[in-house]
Write a protein that holds these residues in place. Structure first.
Motif, PDB file in Angstrom:
ATOM      1  N   PHE A 247       0.736  -1.199  -0.120  1.00 22.97           N
ATOM      2  CA  PHE A 247      -0.153   0.038  -0.117  1.00 22.97           C
ATOM      3  C   PHE A 247       0.667   1.169  -0.072  1.00 22.97           C
ATOM      4  CE2 PHE A 247      -3.913  -1.999   0.657  1.00 22.97           C
ATOM      5  CZ  PHE A 247      -5.024  -1.290   0.212  1.00 22.97           C
ATOM      6  N   LEU A 248       2.077   1.264   0.781  1.00 24.56           N
ATOM      7  CA  LEU A 248       3.104   2.297   0.758  1.00 24.56           C
ATOM      8  C   LEU A 248       3.254   2.760  -0.815  1.00 24.56           C
ATOM      9  CD1 LEU A 248       4.966   4.286   2.307  1.00 24.56           C
ATOM     10  CD2 LEU A 248       6.554   2.544   2.306  1.00 24.56           C
ATOM     11  N   TRP A 249       3.977   1.909  -1.408  1.00 23.51           N
ATOM     12  CA  TRP A 249       4.178   2.022  -2.651  1.00 23.51           C
ATOM     13  C   TRP A 249       3.313   2.299  -3.870  1.00 23.51           C
ATOM     14  CZ3 TRP A 249       8.825   3.976  -2.771  1.00 23.51           C
ATOM     15  CH2 TRP A 249       9.671   3.275  -1.796  1.00 23.51           C
ATOM     16  N   GLY A 250       1.913   1.578  -3.488  1.00 21.66           N
ATOM     17  CA  GLY A 250       0.939   1.934  -4.155  1.00 21.66           C
ATOM     18  C   GLY A 250       0.330   3.321  -4.141  1.00 21.66           C
ATOM     19  N   PHE A 251       0.532   3.993  -2.771  1.00 21.28           N
ATOM     20  CA  PHE A 251       0.269   5.299  -2.931  1.00 21.28           C
ATOM     21  C   PHE A 251       1.220   6.347  -3.432  1.00 21.28           C
ATOM     22  CE2 PHE A 251      -3.094   4.113   0.361  1.00 21.28           C
ATOM     23  CZ  PHE A 251      -3.855   5.427   0.252  1.00 21.28           C
TER      24      PHE A 251
END
Length: 596
Positions: A247-251
């Motif tokens: 999710f961190l890198w998806g954001f």
């Protein structure tokens, strides 16, 4: 004389003319310098079919508006807005709430019209408005904000972007209005590309990033499945950490907005710091569980627990709409993970020897996280967003290394369990296997038994052992048992099993082809014990044993031991130092005649 005066007049005229030329040249140079200061460059950006991700900063000038009140009408006036040439240090202003205006001339390649795209470098830029000006008039306006839905973007791309069909032989002055609605990190590295070439590039980029998220998802699902199958919390926690990492890198890549919540621009915009906190909390939780800090260092575990509590409070504060404090705290949360290799090393020297891969994994990730945070928070590193990309793919490597770390821990745990299990199945005094081992081993022995082989059991009891203990003491008695175990072991073939059954009793399980072989082995063992007395510096003790022999029928070890015990009792009752065999068919006991 008059002729000479005329020449002097002509000479003076030439000198005056040269001075005028010099003044005009200086004025021309000054005019170019003034143009350079106003426009930021004597060159313009030329878009052609080969233009791809061309950075505009080298050809741009910049105006920083701290008041955030200027409009496009204001910045067109060079007197109201003093632009200056843009330098590389301007690309990463750090945490800033200013409005930034970038200005640069743009044209197409000669007589060739082009459809170009201009896009931001990062997904968390709040707005990027583009104005194309010709002859002091705004002829095109493109308003782009991450508060809008994803469908409103010019091109279906993960980052804020503007597309424009640029006519041939036309030059505009482009103004880019960009910044953050509230103070936060941002990047001013705006890029421009030919649309056709960029679409091919974006497909390759999407494939690469798709492989990244696919690998993260696969690893997460495998971990969750293992956690469910093995009923192990550590795999569930690891799966949760992988989820927050994805999710961190998806954001940061803009994919969460593009593919998961395309209608919720404001929600995505306000969730970045919450994701930072969640990622840090799960990373610390995984570390606490994996390193077993509660057992190795309760003080360290409490510190890590309180750090998680502080980050949780940061999430709560952010949910209440407070922005500035959680923003800085979220960056501290990310930077705090750079200390996890130190935590791992501390636990390693405390006894967590399985933590080697954990330390390597977090050293790699921590370095790239630190560099990307440094690049985002300041202009100390002139790498643009390269550290962020390095950190993203370092996170994938770290995830695989953490999986190796989990495997290493499981292997060590299994090894420790195996050692404990072996210890629980081995007699501490004689180092022979014990009764528990026999009960577990008998099925395996039967499984590997050949069709023409049979199993027999010999129950061995040391004669007059209580008297030895009473006369010489228990210390000597223990040494006698060790000597007797070694003596029996000498008579054991590789395919046989010998165990201490309890007290002064021992058991041998033999693989033979007939009963005569069993009788011969039993009698040889009895004779061998008698010929090998126990000796030390003080004593020499002659030993003898009584033996009860019985075939193991129907794989019933318990029944065979009962029959062998009957034969052993008979051997003792007729004088000891004797071997007897129980015949199941007749339920009789025979004395084994000595053949020695």
């Amino acid at each position: 004389m008059l002729h000479t005066i005329d020449h002097l007049a002509i000479l003076k005229t030439h000198i005056i003319f040269l001075h005028l030329l010099l003044v005009l040249s200086l004025l021309k140079i000054f005019n170019c310098l003034l143009l350079l200061l106003v426009s930021g460059s004597c060159f313009s950006i030329t878009v052609s079919k080969d233009t791809l991700n061309q950075a505009i900063w080298q050809d741009a000038s910049i105006f920083i508006d701290a008041s955030r009140q200027t409009t496009i009408e204001d910045v067109i006036d060079p007197i109201k807005t003093p632009f200056r040439p843009m330098i590389k240090g301007d690309l990463n202003p750090g945490v800033s709430g200013n409005k930034y205006w970038l200005k640069f001339p743009i044209r197409t390649d000669f007589d060739d019209p082009h459809h170009w795209i201009m896009h931001a470098e990062v997904s968390y830029l709040d707005y990027m408005n583009v104005y194309l000006v010709s002859d002091g008039e705004v002829v095109h306006r493109y308003i782009n904000s991450d508060q809008d839905s994803f469908a409103q973007r010019s091109l279906d791309y993960r980052l804020l972007n503007t597309t424009h069909f640029h006519p041939a032989n036309t030059q505009y002055t482009a103004y880019v209005e960009t910044g953050m609605l509230k103070a936060d990190t941002l990047s001013l590295n705006i890029r421009i590309s030919d649309v056709v070439k960029f679409e091919r590039f974006s497909k390759r980029e999407q494939m690469i990033l798709g492989m990244f998220f696919g690998a993260c998802l696969t690893l997460m699902l495998i971990s969750a499945l293992l956690g469910w199958i093995l009923r192990s919390n550590i795999y569930v926690i690891y799966s949760g950490y992988l989820l927050t990492n994805a999710f961190l890198w998806g954001f940061l890549n803009g994919y969460v907005f593009q593919f998961l919540f395309p209608q919720f621009g404001p929600f995505i915009n306000h969730s970045y710091h919450i994701v930072y906190f969640a990622f840090a909390i799960m990373a610390i939780q995984f570390s606490r569980s994996y390193l077993e800090t509660k057992n190795l260092s309760p003080t360290l575990d409490k510190i890590l627990k309180w750090i998680q509590i502080v980050f949780t409070i940061g999430i709560i504060i952010r949910l209440f709409g407070i922005y500035a404090f959680p923003t800085y705290l979220s960056f501290i949360a990310i930077l705090s993970l750079c200390f996890l290799p130190v935590v791992g090393y501390f636990c390693f020297i405390k006894g967590a020897t399985y933590a080697k891969w954990y330390i390597v994994a977090w050293v790699i990730y921590a370095i790239t996280l630190f560099l990307s945070a440094l690049a985002a928070l300041s202009n100390t590193i002139e790498w643009g967003m390269k550290p962020l990309l390095a950190a993203q793919f370092a996170s994938l490597l770290e995830s695989f290394l953490l999986a190796l770390a989990l495997i290493e821990k499981v292997k060590q745990l299994n090894s420790e369990i195996s050692i404990v299990t072996q210890d629980s199945m081995r007699d501490e005094l004689t180092q022979l296997v014990n009764r528990r081992f026999l009960n577990n081993k008998i099925t395996q022995i039967f499984k590997h038994l050949r069709h023409d082989e049979s199993l027999s059991l010999i129950l061995i009891d040391a004669d007059f052992f209580k008297q030895i203990n009473d006369q010489y003491g228990h210390t000597v008695g223990d040494k006698v048992l060790i000597h007797l175990a070694d003596t029996i072991r000498e008579m054991t073939r590789p395919q046989d099993v010998v165990a201490r059954y309890g007290g002064e009793e021992f058991v041998m399980i033999l693989r033979t082809f007939d009963q005569e072989s069993v009788k011969t082995i039993a009698e040889r063992l009895r004779h061998h014990v008698k010929t090998k007395p126990y000796k030390d510096e003080q004593y020499e003790i002659t030993l003898s044993v009584s033996l009860g022999v019985c075939p193991i029928e129907g794989r019933d070890l318990t029944q065979a031991i009962q029959y062998a015990d009957i034969a052993l009792y008979h051997a003792k009752s007729i004088g000891r130092d004797t071997a007897c065999i129980y015949i199941p068919e007749t339920h009789k006991v025979d004395v084994i005649a000595s053949t020695l």
